[in-house]
Design a protein around this motif. Structure first.
Motif, PDB file in Angstrom:
ATOM      1  N   ARG A  85      46.747  53.547 -36.341  1.00 32.79           N
ATOM      2  CA  ARG A  85      47.314  53.250 -35.019  1.00 32.79           C
ATOM      3  C   ARG A  85      47.487  54.546 -34.262  1.00 32.79           C
ATOM      4  O   ARG A  85      47.940  55.546 -34.813  1.00 32.79           O
ATOM      5  CB  ARG A  85      48.662  52.570 -35.212  1.00 32.79           C
ATOM      6  N   LEU A  86      47.134  54.519 -32.980  1.00 33.18           N
ATOM      7  CA  LEU A  86      47.273  55.675 -32.117  1.00 33.18           C
ATOM      8  C   LEU A  86      48.097  55.277 -30.897  1.00 33.18           C
ATOM      9  O   LEU A  86      47.783  54.308 -30.216  1.00 33.18           O
ATOM     10  CB  LEU A  86      45.888  56.179 -31.671  1.00 33.18           C
ATOM     11  N   VAL A  87      49.171  56.022 -30.655  1.00 37.76           N
ATOM     12  CA  VAL A  87      50.000  55.817 -29.471  1.00 37.76           C
ATOM     13  C   VAL A  87      49.749  57.008 -28.554  1.00 37.76           C
ATOM     14  O   VAL A  87      49.964  58.159 -28.938  1.00 37.76           O
ATOM     15  CB  VAL A  87      51.504  55.724 -29.839  1.00 37.76           C
ATOM     16  N   LEU A  88      49.254  56.719 -27.356  1.00 39.47           N
ATOM     17  CA  LEU A  88      49.001  57.757 -26.364  1.00 39.47           C
ATOM     18  C   LEU A  88      50.120  57.704 -25.333  1.00 39.47           C
ATOM     19  O   LEU A  88      50.371  56.660 -24.743  1.00 39.47           O
ATOM     20  CB  LEU A  88      47.654  57.516 -25.674  1.00 39.47           C
ATOM     21  N   VAL A  89      50.821  58.832 -25.136  1.00 35.86           N
ATOM     22  CA  VAL A  89      51.885  58.892 -24.140  1.00 35.86           C
ATOM     23  C   VAL A  89      51.464  59.874 -23.055  1.00 35.86           C
ATOM     24  O   VAL A  89      50.962  60.966 -23.345  1.00 35.86           O
ATOM     25  CB  VAL A  89      53.257  59.278 -24.755  1.00 35.86           C
ATOM     26  N   THR A  90      51.661  59.468 -21.802  1.00 41.87           N
ATOM     27  CA  THR A  90      51.199  60.302 -20.701  1.00 41.87           C
ATOM     28  C   THR A  90      51.862  59.903 -19.395  1.00 41.87           C
ATOM     29  O   THR A  90      52.402  58.813 -19.263  1.00 41.87           O
ATOM     30  CB  THR A  90      49.660  60.195 -20.555  1.00 41.87           C
ATOM     31  N   GLY A  91      51.788  60.813 -18.461  1.00 37.36           N
ATOM     32  CA  GLY A  91      52.144  60.517 -17.088  1.00 37.36           C
ATOM     33  C   GLY A  91      50.837  60.343 -16.333  1.00 37.36           C
ATOM     34  O   GLY A  91      49.993  61.235 -16.356  1.00 37.36           O
ATOM     35  N   LEU A  92      50.646  59.198 -15.708  1.00 42.25           N
ATOM     36  CA  LEU A  92      49.414  58.959 -14.955  1.00 42.25           C
ATOM     37  C   LEU A  92      49.558  59.479 -13.530  1.00 42.25           C
ATOM     38  O   LEU A  92      50.657  59.550 -12.998  1.00 42.25           O
ATOM     39  CB  LEU A  92      49.089  57.463 -14.947  1.00 42.25           C
ATOM     40  N   LEU A 121      54.087  55.805 -14.104  1.00 43.04           N
ATOM     41  CA  LEU A 121      53.388  55.770 -12.816  1.00 43.04           C
ATOM     42  C   LEU A 121      54.148  56.645 -11.830  1.00 43.04           C
ATOM     43  O   LEU A 121      55.377  56.634 -11.816  1.00 43.04           O
ATOM     44  CB  LEU A 121      53.340  54.346 -12.265  1.00 43.04           C
ATOM     45  N   PRO A 122      53.426  57.370 -10.970  1.00 40.24           N
ATOM     46  CA  PRO A 122      54.110  58.208  -9.977  1.00 40.24           C
ATOM     47  C   PRO A 122      54.815  57.367  -8.902  1.00 40.24           C
ATOM     48  O   PRO A 122      54.580  56.164  -8.788  1.00 40.24           O
ATOM     49  CB  PRO A 122      52.978  59.034  -9.363  1.00 40.24           C
ATOM     50  N   LEU A 123      55.656  58.022  -8.162  1.00 40.27           N
ATOM     51  CA  LEU A 123      56.354  57.372  -7.049  1.00 40.27           C
ATOM     52  C   LEU A 123      55.352  56.886  -6.003  1.00 40.27           C
ATOM     53  O   LEU A 123      54.265  57.459  -5.858  1.00 40.27           O
ATOM     54  CB  LEU A 123      57.330  58.350  -6.394  1.00 40.27           C
ATOM     55  N   ARG A 124      55.728  55.876  -5.250  1.00 37.55           N
ATOM     56  CA  ARG A 124      54.838  55.330  -4.216  1.00 37.55           C
ATOM     57  C   ARG A 124      54.531  56.352  -3.125  1.00 37.55           C
ATOM     58  O   ARG A 124      53.465  56.321  -2.538  1.00 37.55           O
ATOM     59  CB  ARG A 124      55.452  54.070  -3.615  1.00 37.55           C
ATOM     60  N   LEU A 125      55.462  57.249  -2.872  1.00 38.18           N
ATOM     61  CA  LEU A 125      55.214  58.248  -1.828  1.00 38.18           C
ATOM     62  C   LEU A 125      54.125  59.242  -2.235  1.00 38.18           C
ATOM     63  O   LEU A 125      53.566  59.933  -1.398  1.00 38.18           O
ATOM     64  CB  LEU A 125      56.501  58.975  -1.430  1.00 38.18           C
ATOM     65  N   GLU A 126      53.786  59.289  -3.515  1.00 38.43           N
ATOM     66  CA  GLU A 126      52.684  60.106  -4.002  1.00 38.43           C
ATOM     67  C   GLU A 126      51.417  59.249  -3.978  1.00 38.43           C
ATOM     68  O   GLU A 126      50.830  58.929  -5.001  1.00 38.43           O
ATOM     69  CB  GLU A 126      52.959  60.584  -5.433  1.00 38.43           C
ATOM     70  N   LYS A 127      51.009  58.890  -2.780  1.00 40.01           N
ATOM     71  CA  LYS A 127      49.968  57.875  -2.585  1.00 40.01           C
ATOM     72  C   LYS A 127      48.673  58.171  -3.352  1.00 40.01           C
ATOM     73  O   LYS A 127      48.164  57.309  -4.060  1.00 40.01           O
ATOM     74  CB  LYS A 127      49.679  57.718  -1.090  1.00 40.01           C
ATOM     75  N   ARG A 128      48.126  59.374  -3.232  1.00 41.91           N
ATOM     76  CA  ARG A 128      46.863  59.700  -3.899  1.00 41.91           C
ATOM     77  C   ARG A 128      47.026  59.635  -5.415  1.00 41.91           C
ATOM     78  O   ARG A 128      46.202  59.058  -6.119  1.00 41.91           O
ATOM     79  CB  ARG A 128      46.356  61.071  -3.480  1.00 41.91           C
ATOM     80  N   ARG A 129      48.121  60.197  -5.918  1.00 44.20           N
ATOM     81  CA  ARG A 129      48.370  60.170  -7.367  1.00 44.20           C
ATOM     82  C   ARG A 129      48.581  58.728  -7.845  1.00 44.20           C
ATOM     83  O   ARG A 129      48.137  58.344  -8.924  1.00 44.20           O
ATOM     84  CB  ARG A 129      49.573  61.038  -7.716  1.00 44.20           C
ATOM     85  N   ARG A 130      49.241  57.930  -7.034  1.00 42.48           N
ATOM     86  CA  ARG A 130      49.488  56.521  -7.383  1.00 42.48           C
ATOM     87  C   ARG A 130      48.157  55.761  -7.460  1.00 42.48           C
ATOM     88  O   ARG A 130      47.948  54.950  -8.364  1.00 42.48           O
ATOM     89  CB  ARG A 130      50.422  55.913  -6.339  1.00 42.48           C
ATOM     90  N   HIS A 150      55.781  52.421 -17.193  1.00 43.05           N
ATOM     91  CA  HIS A 150      57.110  52.678 -16.636  1.00 43.05           C
ATOM     92  C   HIS A 150      56.899  53.272 -15.247  1.00 43.05           C
ATOM     93  O   HIS A 150      56.252  54.309 -15.107  1.00 43.05           O
ATOM     94  CB  HIS A 150      57.884  53.660 -17.521  1.00 43.05           C
ATOM     95  N   ASP A 151      57.425  52.598 -14.258  1.00 37.27           N
ATOM     96  CA  ASP A 151      57.233  52.993 -12.870  1.00 37.27           C
ATOM     97  C   ASP A 151      58.386  53.909 -12.434  1.00 37.27           C
ATOM     98  O   ASP A 151      59.558  53.534 -12.556  1.00 37.27           O
ATOM     99  CB  ASP A 151      57.193  51.744 -12.001  1.00 37.27           C
ATOM    100  N   HIS A 152      58.054  55.079 -11.927  1.00 37.25           N
ATOM    101  CA  HIS A 152      59.094  56.000 -11.457  1.00 37.25           C
ATOM    102  C   HIS A 152      59.951  55.384 -10.357  1.00 37.25           C
ATOM    103  O   HIS A 152      61.121  55.737 -10.218  1.00 37.25           O
ATOM    104  CB  HIS A 152      58.489  57.331 -10.983  1.00 37.25           C
ATOM    105  N   GLU A 153      59.394  54.463  -9.579  1.00 37.35           N
ATOM    106  CA  GLU A 153      60.184  53.799  -8.536  1.00 37.35           C
ATOM    107  C   GLU A 153      61.395  53.100  -9.151  1.00 37.35           C
ATOM    108  O   GLU A 153      62.501  53.200  -8.642  1.00 37.35           O
ATOM    109  CB  GLU A 153      59.338  52.763  -7.791  1.00 37.35           C
ATOM    110  N   ASP A 154      61.171  52.385 -10.240  1.00 32.05           N
ATOM    111  CA  ASP A 154      62.265  51.670 -10.901  1.00 32.05           C
ATOM    112  C   ASP A 154      63.216  52.640 -11.596  1.00 32.05           C
ATOM    113  O   ASP A 154      64.430  52.437 -11.602  1.00 32.05           O
ATOM    114  CB  ASP A 154      61.710  50.692 -11.950  1.00 32.05           C
TER     115      ASP A 154
END
Length: 189
Positions: A85-92, A121-130, A150-154
Motif C-alpha cells: 500500500r502506498l499513501v501519497l500526501v501532497t498539496g495540489l 486544495l488551494p484557496l479559491r482566490l488562488e484561481k490558477r493553482r485551483r 481537504h479544501d483550504h476554504e473549509d
C-alpha cells in the motif's frame, strides 16, 4: 501486517509526511524536485525527483512535475518495491505535487500496489493553482485512485485565528494527518 509506505510529495507533502513518522508504522519518504526543500525537510529518507530535467529546482508547473516523475520512474519503482500500500500526501496546485502525484499513483497501481492520495486544495482566490489542482483531481479520478481531499476554504474557517500563515499551515498539515489516521482507525473496526 500490510507493508505501507507514505510518500510526501512537494513541500506541503513533506510537512504532512513528517507527522506520519510518529503516528503510523510505515516507511515514510519525502519526494521533491527542489533539492533545497528536501534539505530542509526533517524526514531522514528523501528522494530527488527529475534530477536531470529539474536540476534540483522546483518544478513550477505540473507538466514539469509529471516529466520529473517519469524521468525517475525506475528509482521510484525501486522505492515502492515490497509495498502493498502506498499513501501519497501532497498539496495540489503547484508543480511538483500536482504533476508527480498522478504519475506516481499510476505507476504504483500498474506495479500492483494499492494507492491512496491524501491532498489539500488551494484557496479559491488562488484561481490558477485551483484549476491546476482540479486537473490533477480529474486525472486521479479517471485512474480510479482512492482520493481524500481537504479544501483550504473549509479549513480556514475551522482553524481561523492562528497567529501567522506559517502557524496556519502547520496546524492544517497536522489536522490532515490526524483526519487520515482517524479514518484508518474507523475503517479497521
Amino acid at each position: 501486517m500490510m507493508h505501507t509506505f507514505v510518500f510526501g510529495i512537494g513541500g506541503a507533502g513533506c510537512r504532512m509526511a513528517e507527522y506520519f513518522v510518529q503516528q503510523l508504522p510505515a516507511r515514510v519518504l519525502a519526494l521533491n524536485t527542489d533539492q533545497a526543500a528536501l534539505n530542509n525537510c526533517l524526514l531522514a529518507d528523501k528522494f530527488l525527483l527529475g534530477p536531470k530535467i529539474c536540476q534540483g529546482r522546483p518544478a513550477g508547473v505540473p507538466a514539469l512535475g509529471q516529466r520529473a516523475a517519469a524521468e525517475s520512474r525506475a528509482g521510484l519503482m525501486d522505492l515502492i518495491s515490497g509495498a502493498e500500500r502506498l499513501v501519497l500526501v501532497t498539496g495540489l496546485g503547484g508543480g511538483t505535487g500536482t504533476g508527480a502525484t498522478p504519475a506516481l499513483a499510476t505507476m504504483a497501481r500498474e506495479g500492483g500496489v494499492s494507492v491512496q492520495v491524501v491532498a489539500t486544495l488551494p484557496l479559491r482566490l488562488e484561481k490558477r493553482r485551483r484549476e491546476q489542482a482540479q486537473a490533477a483531481v480529474d486525472q486521479l479520478a479517471a485512474a480510479d485512485i482512492d482520493l481524500v481531499l481537504h479544501d483550504h476554504e473549509d479549513m480556514v474557517i475551522r482553524h481561523a485565528g492562528h497567529a501567522s500563515l506559517d502557524d496556519y499551515f502547520l496546524k492544517i498539515d497536522q489536522w490532515v494527518v490526524e483526519d487520515f489516521l482517524t479514518r484508518e482507525t474507523h475503517h479497521a473496526q
